[in-house]
Scaffold this motif. Structure first.
Motif, short mmCIF file in Angstrom:
data_model
loop_
_atom_site.label_atom_id
_atom_site.label_comp_id
_atom_site.label_asym_id
_atom_site.label_seq_id
_atom_site.Cartn_x
_atom_site.Cartn_y
_atom_site.Cartn_z
N GLY A 165 0.81 -1.22 0.00
CA GLY A 165 0.00 0.00 0.00
C GLY A 165 0.84 1.26 0.00
N ALA A 166 1.92 1.24 0.79
CA ALA A 166 2.80 2.41 0.85
C ALA A 166 3.50 2.64 -0.48
N LEU A 167 3.84 1.55 -1.18
CA LEU A 167 4.54 1.68 -2.46
C LEU A 167 3.74 2.48 -3.48
N LYS A 168 2.42 2.47 -3.37
CA LYS A 168 1.59 3.22 -4.32
C LYS A 168 1.85 4.73 -4.22
N PHE A 169 2.36 5.16 -3.09
CA PHE A 169 2.58 6.60 -2.86
C PHE A 169 4.04 7.00 -3.08
N VAL A 170 4.87 6.05 -3.50
CA VAL A 170 6.31 6.29 -3.59
C VAL A 170 6.69 6.67 -5.02
N GLY A 171 7.32 7.83 -5.18
CA GLY A 171 7.85 8.20 -6.48
C GLY A 171 9.17 7.51 -6.76
N ASN A 172 9.94 7.24 -5.69
CA ASN A 172 11.26 6.64 -5.82
C ASN A 172 11.35 5.51 -4.79
N PRO A 173 11.25 4.22 -5.22
CA PRO A 173 11.21 3.10 -4.26
C PRO A 173 12.41 3.05 -3.31
N GLU A 174 13.56 3.64 -3.73
CA GLU A 174 14.72 3.67 -2.83
C GLU A 174 14.46 4.53 -1.61
N LEU A 175 13.44 5.38 -1.68
CA LEU A 175 13.20 6.35 -0.61
C LEU A 175 11.88 6.13 0.10
N ILE A 176 11.39 4.89 0.12
CA ILE A 176 10.17 4.60 0.86
C ILE A 176 10.38 4.98 2.33
N SER A 177 9.39 5.64 2.93
CA SER A 177 9.56 6.18 4.27
C SER A 177 8.27 6.06 5.07
N ARG A 178 8.35 6.46 6.33
CA ARG A 178 7.16 6.44 7.19
C ARG A 178 6.03 7.28 6.61
N THR A 179 6.38 8.36 5.93
CA THR A 179 5.35 9.23 5.35
C THR A 179 4.49 8.46 4.35
N HIS A 180 5.10 7.59 3.56
CA HIS A 180 4.34 6.82 2.58
C HIS A 180 3.40 5.83 3.27
N PHE A 181 3.87 5.21 4.37
CA PHE A 181 2.99 4.35 5.16
C PHE A 181 1.83 5.15 5.73
N ALA A 182 2.13 6.35 6.20
CA ALA A 182 1.08 7.18 6.79
C ALA A 182 0.00 7.51 5.75
N ARG A 183 0.41 7.81 4.54
CA ARG A 183 -0.58 8.12 3.49
C ARG A 183 -1.45 6.91 3.20
N PHE A 184 -0.86 5.71 3.19
CA PHE A 184 -1.64 4.51 2.95
C PHE A 184 -2.66 4.29 4.08
N LEU A 185 -2.24 4.49 5.32
CA LEU A 185 -3.17 4.27 6.44
C LEU A 185 -4.30 5.28 6.45
N VAL A 186 -4.04 6.49 5.95
CA VAL A 186 -5.13 7.47 5.82
C VAL A 186 -6.07 7.06 4.68
N GLU A 187 -5.48 6.69 3.54
CA GLU A 187 -6.30 6.29 2.38
C GLU A 187 -7.20 5.10 2.73
N SER A 188 -6.66 4.16 3.51
CA SER A 188 -7.42 2.95 3.82
C SER A 188 -8.36 3.12 5.01
N GLY A 189 -8.41 4.33 5.58
CA GLY A 189 -9.38 4.62 6.62
C GLY A 189 -8.98 4.23 8.03
N VAL A 190 -7.73 3.78 8.20
CA VAL A 190 -7.27 3.40 9.55
C VAL A 190 -7.17 4.65 10.44
N CYS A 191 -6.73 5.76 9.85
CA CYS A 191 -6.62 7.03 10.57
C CYS A 191 -7.17 8.15 9.69
N ARG A 192 -7.49 9.27 10.33
CA ARG A 192 -8.08 10.40 9.59
C ARG A 192 -7.01 11.26 8.92
N GLU A 193 -5.84 11.38 9.53
CA GLU A 193 -4.79 12.23 8.98
C GLU A 193 -3.43 11.65 9.30
N THR A 194 -2.41 12.11 8.58
CA THR A 194 -1.09 11.50 8.73
C THR A 194 -0.52 11.72 10.13
#
Length: 284
Positions: free
Chosen positions: A124-153
């Motif tokens: 899920g986080a990979l969908k938000f990554v422009g550069n896979p070498e730089l996957i970070s917590r921010t990308h995980f946060a965006r996935f958890l917001v998109e999937s409804g686990v949390c309201r904001e990052t």
């Protein structure tokens, strides 16, 4: 150039953990009156040629930029580099080493989240990554917001991605000496990013600034989207105490997430030396 210059010397594109392209960032910066701009993606200089071309197309002056993650006293600290030679091989190799290990860390984070019932976080986080070498917590946060686990990052970080929470995995970054040496060796200026964000004691913060200056660091972010108005003055005094130049940058990542828009910060407090005065020969 004066302290009143509308310079924004800290922001992020899709090349690291921002959501806009370098071209869209340049247009947004110019639309907000930015006169001198730098793109400072995390541990990556791959977007700088595009950023320079876009800045010039928009009629802005431009500095090369990067934000390097380091570990200091067991905390992650960010060092911004400005005005360096982006083709310097020692710097590029150092950044490659710093990016290394992010995939393994990301998969560990995903495993931790799976244990509390959040499946498929890595994919899920990979969908938000422009550069896979730089996957970070921010990308995980965006996935958890998109999937409804949390309201904001910010909620994701509080509940899942900070120390002691299910998705937190520490990463050993470069050292302070590494980052400052790479930047200065490439002809640039090293700047401590948003110092108020770190949870150092006064003695630890003094050690950070002392060692940074000793290695050849020359600047500190005083006015930044991560600082409150009182903190502008606190770090203006710190800049004077350590004889450091002062920088200004929004730390803009995304129109939907960032509290501070590109180019909208107040001017630097008076009595400081702006970093752009020392970098005048490096401005493109």
């Amino acid at each position: 150039m004066t302290t009143q210059l509308n310079a924004d010397l800290h922001c992020h594109s899709v090349v690291s953990d921002g959501t806009l392209t370098p071209e869209a960032l340049a247009a947004r910066a110019r639309g907000n009156g930015v006169e001198l701009w730098a793109l400072t993606d995390h541990d990556e200089v791959g977007g700088l040629q595009r950023a320079r071309d876009a800045a010039h197309a928009e009629g802005m002056q431009y500095l090369t930029g990067v934000e390097i993650s380091i570990t200091f006293l067991n905390q992650t600290v960010h060092i911004v580099g400005l005005g360096f030679d982006a083709d310097n091989e020692t710097l590029r190799q150092g950044l490659r080493q710093t990016r290394g290990g992010r995939k393994e860390r990301a998969m560990e984070m995903s495993d931790g989240l799976a244990k509390v019932g959040i499946q498929g976080a890595y994919e899920g986080a990979l969908k938000f990554v422009g550069n896979p070498e730089l996957i970070s917590r921010t990308h995980f946060a965006r996935f958890l917001v998109e999937s409804g686990v949390c309201r904001e990052t910010n909620e994701v970080f509080r509940k899942y991605l900070t120390e002691g929470k299910p998705g937190f995995v520490p990463h050993r970054w470069a050292t302070l000496k590494d980052a400052v040496t790479w930047i200065t060796g490439a002809g640039g200026m090293a700047v401590i990013a948003h110092p108020a964000r770190y949870k150092f004691t006064p003695n630890e913060e003094f050690a950070l600034f002392t060692e940074f200056k000793g290695y050849g660091g020359q600047g500190v972010e005083v006015v930044t989207g991560s600082h409150s108005v009182p903190e502008y003055q606190i770090y203006a005094e710190t800049a004077k105490e350590f004889g450091l130049a002062a920088s200004r940058g929004s730390d803009f990542h995304s129109p939907d997430e960032s509290h501070t828009e590109l180019g909208t910060l107040p001017a630097l407090p008076s009595g400081l030396t702006p970093v752009w005065e020392l970098l005048s020969s490096r401005i493109q």
